[in-house]
Scaffold this active site. Structure first.
Site, PDB file in Angstrom:
ATOM      1  N   SER A 126       0.835  -1.211   0.000  1.00  0.00           N
ATOM      2  CA  SER A 126       0.000   0.000   0.000  1.00  0.00           C
ATOM      3  C   SER A 126       0.863   1.253   0.000  1.00  0.00           C
ATOM      4  CB  SER A 126      -0.908   0.005   1.235  1.00  0.00           C
ATOM      5  OG  SER A 126      -1.530   1.259   1.410  1.00  0.00           O
ATOM      6  N   TYR A 151      -2.710  -0.292   9.902  1.00  0.00           N
ATOM      7  CA  TYR A 151      -2.885  -0.849   8.562  1.00  0.00           C
ATOM      8  C   TYR A 151      -1.589  -0.716   7.764  1.00  0.00           C
ATOM      9  CZ  TYR A 151      -4.245  -1.086   3.656  1.00  0.00           C
ATOM     10  OH  TYR A 151      -4.295  -1.403   2.321  1.00  0.00           O
TER      11      TYR A 151
END
Length: 333
Positions: A126, A151
């Protein structure tokens, strides 16, 4: 070839499955169909890719025994691992969901690849791994040691775990740092979806950092093209590589990491305006400060990916928003 696509009921996963079967590959897709967002949308994505070359298995990647059995029975050539607990803000309230899916689940996939001679693992990292990095555009040569959400920390961990398996077991792995993906069948927790729904419903939209935000919005078709092409670029050992002189995005092991994005950030207010124009409705706006876990700007340096796959994103924001809004109005009547 035979592919495993994890997260196959997800936004990117379902689109990747559709492309692979259109190219003639055999695909098994797995997903746990959790209720992080509406399950009906996930099921609708799956229903549109019913095909003799595709089989769906309801399976949680955190279930070690089930993952081991699937790998040993199917003997995949390649794995495209997109399953994860998504969302930055959700990780502030539900950290254990990220440990189970993004850490334990990723380990189970790596173990499946290790014991069953998978030829290439492509997995989702990501853009959030860049965290506090203020240098733009974000390059894979930059430090990613200061994530600002759990995350993001799990995605950085996925890259580290993958490198160790590439080094120890000679498993070719490629990590893709996705930058803000949008388009038809998109996720309801993402800004394009939230803004469109609220504008149509006459609700107020919250605009973080008073609108001074930049995102490298990338249309789904361009993302899928990049994912499919990079699956054909299998990393090899590079014995001459060293930590001191080499990029952290490569290694002496068969390991690579790339940014995958449009490469041209858009101001949040311009993106909202594109939605307003397409809907013919002016949004009711609530300007507010920066939110916890958020970042000011994402901007991908994607030159190294473009060079190895021979493809650059084709869809600009005006065209992409038009296609997304048309899908949204049709799907939700």
């Amino acid at each position: 070839m035979k592919y495993l696509v994890t997260g196959s009921a997800g936004f990117i996963g379902s689109a990747v499955v559709e492309k692979l079967i259109n190219l003639g590959h055999d695909v098994i897709g797995i997903d746990n169909l959790n209720d992080y967002y509406e399950i009906n949308l996930k099921q609708a994505r799956l229903s549109r890719i019913e095909h003799p070359k595709f089989r769906f298995v309801h399976l949680d990647i955190a279930d070690r025994a089930e993952v081991d059995t699937l790998f040993s029975q199917e003997q995949f050539d390649r794995v495209i691992h997109l399953a994860a607990q998504a969302g930055v803000r959700y990780s502030l309230e539900n950290p254990h969901a990220y440990a189970e899916s993004n850490l334990l689940g990723h380990l189970n996939i790596l173990e499946g690849c290790r014991h069953n001679k998978v030829k290439h693992l492509v997995y989702a990292s990501s853009s959030s791994v860049y965290g506090l990095n203020g240098k733009v555009p974000f390059a894979t040569s930059d430090s990613v040691d200061h994530p600002v959400s759990l995350y993001a920390a799990t995605k950085k961990s996925n890259e580290l775990m993958s490198h160790s398996y590439s080094h120890l077991y000679n498993i070719p792995t490629t990590g893709l740092r996705f930058f803000t993906v949008y388009g038809p069948w998109g996720r309801p927790d993402m800004a394009p979806f939230i803004f469109t729904k609220k504008i149509l419903d006459g609700d107020i939209i919250d605009i973080n950092n008073n609108g001074d935000m930049w995102r490298d919005f990338t249309y789904i078709d361009d993302i899928v093209e990049g994912v499919i092409r990079i699956a054909d670029v299998i990393p090899t050992k590079t014995p001459e590589w060293t930590v001191e002189a080499g990029s952290p995005a490569s290694s002496s092991a068969p390991y690579s990491v790339y940014n995958i994005g449009h490469g041209s950030p858009i101001n949040l207010m311009d993106f909202i305006e594109a939605i307003e124009v397409e809907l013919g409705i002016e949004a009711k706006k609530n300007f507010r400060g920066m939110q916890l876990g958020d970042v000011y700007q994402t901007y991908a340096d994607t030159q190294d990916l473009f060079e190895v796959i021979g493809y650059k994103p084709q869809v600009d924001v005006t065209e992409g928003v038009k296609k997304f809004v048309a899908w949204y109005k049709g799907f939700y009547k």
